[in-house]
Design a protein around this motif. Structure first.
Motif, PDB file in Angstrom:
ATOM      1  N   ASP A   1       0.833  -1.198   0.000  1.00  0.00           N
ATOM      2  CA  ASP A   1       0.000   0.000   0.000  1.00  0.00           C
ATOM      3  C   ASP A   1       0.868   1.249   0.000  1.00  0.00           C
ATOM      4  O   ASP A   1       0.577   2.232  -0.699  1.00  0.00           O
ATOM      5  CB  ASP A   1      -0.918  -0.024   1.217  1.00  0.00           C
ATOM      6  CG  ASP A   1      -2.048   1.000   1.115  1.00  0.00           C
ATOM      7  OD1 ASP A   1      -2.857   0.882   0.185  1.00  0.00           O
ATOM      8  OD2 ASP A   1      -2.104   1.897   1.965  1.00  0.00           O
ATOM      9  N   ASP A   2       1.943   1.228   0.777  1.00  0.00           N
ATOM     10  CA  ASP A   2       2.871   2.358   0.836  1.00  0.00           C
ATOM     11  C   ASP A   2       3.521   2.579  -0.530  1.00  0.00           C
ATOM     12  O   ASP A   2       3.665   3.717  -0.989  1.00  0.00           O
ATOM     13  CB  ASP A   2       3.934   2.080   1.892  1.00  0.00           C
ATOM     14  CG  ASP A   2       4.772   3.294   2.218  1.00  0.00           C
ATOM     15  OD1 ASP A   2       4.189   4.363   2.509  1.00  0.00           O
ATOM     16  OD2 ASP A   2       6.010   3.193   2.191  1.00  0.00           O
ATOM     17  N   LEU A   3       3.900   1.487  -1.189  1.00  0.00           N
ATOM     18  CA  LEU A   3       4.532   1.606  -2.498  1.00  0.00           C
ATOM     19  C   LEU A   3       3.548   2.165  -3.526  1.00  0.00           C
ATOM     20  O   LEU A   3       3.920   2.989  -4.378  1.00  0.00           O
ATOM     21  CB  LEU A   3       5.065   0.242  -2.927  1.00  0.00           C
ATOM     22  CG  LEU A   3       5.997   0.168  -4.128  1.00  0.00           C
ATOM     23  CD1 LEU A   3       7.115   1.200  -4.058  1.00  0.00           C
ATOM     24  CD2 LEU A   3       6.572  -1.244  -4.244  1.00  0.00           C
ATOM     25  N   ARG A   4       2.288   1.764  -3.431  1.00  0.00           N
ATOM     26  CA  ARG A   4       1.275   2.332  -4.336  1.00  0.00           C
ATOM     27  C   ARG A   4       1.135   3.836  -4.105  1.00  0.00           C
ATOM     28  O   ARG A   4       0.970   4.611  -5.058  1.00  0.00           O
ATOM     29  CB  ARG A   4      -0.076   1.642  -4.117  1.00  0.00           C
ATOM     30  CG  ARG A   4      -0.125   0.196  -4.575  1.00  0.00           C
ATOM     31  CD  ARG A   4      -1.516  -0.404  -4.456  1.00  0.00           C
ATOM     32  NE  ARG A   4      -1.485  -1.837  -4.717  1.00  0.00           N
ATOM     33  CZ  ARG A   4      -1.467  -2.778  -3.785  1.00  0.00           C
ATOM     34  NH1 ARG A   4      -1.517  -2.434  -2.513  1.00  0.00           N
ATOM     35  NH2 ARG A   4      -1.403  -4.042  -4.110  1.00  0.00           N
ATOM     36  N   ARG A   5       1.177   4.256  -2.858  1.00  0.00           N
ATOM     37  CA  ARG A   5       1.074   5.680  -2.541  1.00  0.00           C
ATOM     38  C   ARG A   5       2.259   6.447  -3.132  1.00  0.00           C
ATOM     39  O   ARG A   5       2.109   7.566  -3.641  1.00  0.00           O
ATOM     40  CB  ARG A   5       1.034   5.864  -1.022  1.00  0.00           C
ATOM     41  CG  ARG A   5      -0.283   5.457  -0.398  1.00  0.00           C
ATOM     42  CD  ARG A   5      -0.124   4.970   1.048  1.00  0.00           C
ATOM     43  NE  ARG A   5       0.453   5.966   1.921  1.00  0.00           N
ATOM     44  CZ  ARG A   5      -0.246   6.706   2.783  1.00  0.00           C
ATOM     45  NH1 ARG A   5      -1.556   6.573   2.858  1.00  0.00           N
ATOM     46  NH2 ARG A   5       0.360   7.556   3.571  1.00  0.00           N
TER      47      ARG A   5
ATOM     48  N   ALA B   1       9.069   6.617 -13.148  1.00  0.00           N
ATOM     49  CA  ALA B   1       8.575   7.984 -12.941  1.00  0.00           C
ATOM     50  C   ALA B   1       9.698   8.896 -12.454  1.00  0.00           C
ATOM     51  O   ALA B   1       9.843  10.033 -12.922  1.00  0.00           O
ATOM     52  CB  ALA B   1       7.423   7.978 -11.942  1.00  0.00           C
ATOM     53  N   LEU B   2      10.518   8.412 -11.511  1.00  0.00           N
ATOM     54  CA  LEU B   2      11.650   9.207 -11.038  1.00  0.00           C
ATOM     55  C   LEU B   2      12.632   9.487 -12.170  1.00  0.00           C
ATOM     56  O   LEU B   2      13.173  10.597 -12.277  1.00  0.00           O
ATOM     57  CB  LEU B   2      12.364   8.480  -9.894  1.00  0.00           C
ATOM     58  CG  LEU B   2      11.632   8.415  -8.554  1.00  0.00           C
ATOM     59  CD1 LEU B   2      12.445   7.602  -7.552  1.00  0.00           C
ATOM     60  CD2 LEU B   2      11.363   9.809  -8.007  1.00  0.00           C
ATOM     61  N   ASP B   3      12.857   8.485 -13.012  1.00  0.00           N
ATOM     62  CA  ASP B   3      13.801   8.671 -14.118  1.00  0.00           C
ATOM     63  C   ASP B   3      13.288   9.708 -15.111  1.00  0.00           C
ATOM     64  O   ASP B   3      14.056  10.536 -15.606  1.00  0.00           O
ATOM     65  CB  ASP B   3      14.031   7.331 -14.820  1.00  0.00           C
ATOM     66  CG  ASP B   3      15.181   7.395 -15.803  1.00  0.00           C
ATOM     67  OD1 ASP B   3      16.324   7.673 -15.377  1.00  0.00           O
ATOM     68  OD2 ASP B   3      14.956   7.192 -17.015  1.00  0.00           O
TER      69      ASP B   3
ATOM     70  N   ASN C   1       4.925  -6.285  -6.403  1.00  0.00           N
ATOM     71  CA  ASN C   1       6.005  -5.470  -5.852  1.00  0.00           C
ATOM     72  C   ASN C   1       6.989  -5.061  -6.943  1.00  0.00           C
ATOM     73  O   ASN C   1       7.394  -3.897  -7.020  1.00  0.00           O
ATOM     74  CB  ASN C   1       6.732  -6.230  -4.752  1.00  0.00           C
ATOM     75  CG  ASN C   1       7.772  -5.382  -4.052  1.00  0.00           C
ATOM     76  OD1 ASN C   1       7.458  -4.410  -3.376  1.00  0.00           O
ATOM     77  ND2 ASN C   1       9.031  -5.743  -4.226  1.00  0.00           N
ATOM     78  N   VAL C   2       7.352  -6.006  -7.790  1.00  0.00           N
ATOM     79  CA  VAL C   2       8.275  -5.708  -8.891  1.00  0.00           C
ATOM     80  C   VAL C   2       7.672  -4.664  -9.822  1.00  0.00           C
ATOM     81  O   VAL C   2       8.338  -3.719 -10.249  1.00  0.00           O
ATOM     82  CB  VAL C   2       8.628  -6.995  -9.655  1.00  0.00           C
ATOM     83  CG1 VAL C   2       9.404  -6.668 -10.938  1.00  0.00           C
ATOM     84  CG2 VAL C   2       9.444  -7.935  -8.774  1.00  0.00           C
ATOM     85  N   ARG C   3       6.374  -4.820 -10.142  1.00  0.00           N
ATOM     86  CA  ARG C   3       5.714  -3.872 -11.048  1.00  0.00           C
ATOM     87  C   ARG C   3       5.692  -2.467 -10.452  1.00  0.00           C
ATOM     88  O   ARG C   3       6.003  -1.485 -11.143  1.00  0.00           O
ATOM     89  CB  ARG C   3       4.280  -4.337 -11.316  1.00  0.00           C
ATOM     90  CG  ARG C   3       3.519  -3.443 -12.290  1.00  0.00           C
ATOM     91  CD  ARG C   3       2.049  -3.816 -12.365  1.00  0.00           C
ATOM     92  NE  ARG C   3       1.316  -3.465 -11.162  1.00  0.00           N
ATOM     93  CZ  ARG C   3       0.884  -2.238 -10.886  1.00  0.00           C
ATOM     94  NH1 ARG C   3       1.123  -1.227 -11.711  1.00  0.00           N
ATOM     95  NH2 ARG C   3       0.213  -2.001  -9.774  1.00  0.00           N
ATOM     96  N   LEU C   4       5.348  -2.363  -9.163  1.00  0.00           N
ATOM     97  CA  LEU C   4       5.261  -1.050  -8.531  1.00  0.00           C
ATOM     98  C   LEU C   4       6.631  -0.394  -8.411  1.00  0.00           C
ATOM     99  O   LEU C   4       6.775   0.810  -8.661  1.00  0.00           O
ATOM    100  CB  LEU C   4       4.613  -1.185  -7.158  1.00  0.00           C
ATOM    101  CG  LEU C   4       3.111  -1.484  -7.158  1.00  0.00           C
ATOM    102  CD1 LEU C   4       2.646  -1.894  -5.764  1.00  0.00           C
ATOM    103  CD2 LEU C   4       2.317  -0.286  -7.656  1.00  0.00           C
ATOM    104  N   ARG C   5       7.634  -1.168  -8.022  1.00  0.00           N
ATOM    105  CA  ARG C   5       8.986  -0.604  -7.913  1.00  0.00           C
ATOM    106  C   ARG C   5       9.470  -0.112  -9.269  1.00  0.00           C
ATOM    107  O   ARG C   5      10.092   0.953  -9.371  1.00  0.00           O
ATOM    108  CB  ARG C   5       9.949  -1.648  -7.341  1.00  0.00           C
ATOM    109  CG  ARG C   5       9.743  -1.933  -5.862  1.00  0.00           C
ATOM    110  CD  ARG C   5      10.552  -3.132  -5.405  1.00  0.00           C
ATOM    111  NE  ARG C   5      11.973  -2.888  -5.537  1.00  0.00           N
ATOM    112  CZ  ARG C   5      12.727  -2.329  -4.589  1.00  0.00           C
ATOM    113  NH1 ARG C   5      12.167  -1.935  -3.447  1.00  0.00           N
ATOM    114  NH2 ARG C   5      14.021  -2.166  -4.764  1.00  0.00           N
ATOM    115  N   ARG C   6       9.175  -0.876 -10.315  1.00  0.00           N
ATOM    116  CA  ARG C   6       9.580  -0.445 -11.659  1.00  0.00           C
ATOM    117  C   ARG C   6       8.840   0.829 -12.060  1.00  0.00           C
ATOM    118  O   ARG C   6       9.445   1.753 -12.616  1.00  0.00           O
ATOM    119  CB  ARG C   6       9.306  -1.573 -12.658  1.00  0.00           C
ATOM    120  CG  ARG C   6       9.767  -1.253 -14.081  1.00  0.00           C
ATOM    121  CD  ARG C   6       9.611  -2.446 -14.997  1.00  0.00           C
ATOM    122  NE  ARG C   6      10.502  -3.525 -14.612  1.00  0.00           N
ATOM    123  CZ  ARG C   6      10.104  -4.755 -14.294  1.00  0.00           C
ATOM    124  NH1 ARG C   6       8.819  -5.061 -14.300  1.00  0.00           N
ATOM    125  NH2 ARG C   6      10.985  -5.675 -13.980  1.00  0.00           N
TER     126      ARG C   6
END
Length: 220
Positions: free
Chosen positions: A77-81, A144-146, A134-139
């Motif tokens: 949930d935190d990663l989605r946020r 987005a940061l890149d 988790n892999v999808r969200l981290r990517r």
């Protein structure tokens, strides 16, 4: 007959098929658990979470049969946020530097929570790392940061010899809390402001908070 694994699939849509009241209860549980972990560290129990959320213990255990399941739900949930915050900053800010600053300053609490979960609940965190969601969200977050970073570089706002990976590593290092410091000394907002200024090609901005003294850092 082998009993089924009671742990919910952490990669599935957590709200799929839930009634509105069940969805609200889940959100209350996650919010309560976040607050308790921030306040009291890793010793928080599911009973503590139920009391803070104002629901019965049975409600917690039906959703999260053990603490690792709750920790994994919080982490995702935190990663989605974080992904939502990054994509909103990218879409709504007029320039790349503004988007990077907005993302960093508005997600400090979520970034700190991610670090704490990885440090305090290592087994649950490690079990989650390779799951598809988790892999999808981290990517998605790193992409987005890149994009924001590349945009800021093209605008001449940040140093040309750094990468978005440098930026992500700096955030992780700055947000790692140091033990035994006096109250108010380890201010992540101040540290992040210093890091952001170090990435810029222009003049520095005023820093929040106060800088630690040598005496502040003279701790056991």
């Amino acid at each position: 007959m082998t009993a089924p694994d009671p742990t919910p699939d952490p990669t599935a849509d957590p709200t799929a098929g839930l009634r509105a009241d069940a969805r609200r209860n889940r959100e209350r549980l996650l919010a309560a658990a976040r607050d308790l972990i921030a306040e009291h560290g890793p010793e928080v129990s599911l009973d503590d979470v139920a009391r803070r959320a104002g629901v019965g213990v049975g409600t917690v255990y039906r959703r999260f049969p053990h603490r690792d399941a709750l920790v994994q739900a919080i982490a995702l949930d935190d990663l989605r946020r974080l992904v939502d915050a990054a994509e909103a900053a990218e879409a709504e800010e007029p320039d790349g530097w503004g988007a990077l600053c907005r993302f960093t300053r508005t997600t400090t609490a979520d970034l700190l929570l991610a670090y704490r979960l990885s440090a305090w609940f290592a087994s649950a965190w490690n079990a989650l790392r390779t799951t598809p969601e988790n892999v999808r969200l981290r990517r998605s977050l790193m992409q987005a940061l890149d994009r924001m970073w590349s945009r800021a570089q093209a605008e001449g706002a940040v140093r040309p010899d750094l990468t978005s990976g440098d930026f992500a590593l700096l955030l992780a290092r700055v947000l790692r809390p140091l033990p035994n410091l006096p109250e108010g000394v380890d201010d992540p907002g101040r540290s992040l402001a210093i890091v952001l200024d170090g990435l810029r090609t222009s003049a520095p901005t005023p820093l929040p908070g106060r800088g630690p003294t040598a005496d502040d850092l003279d701790v056991p």
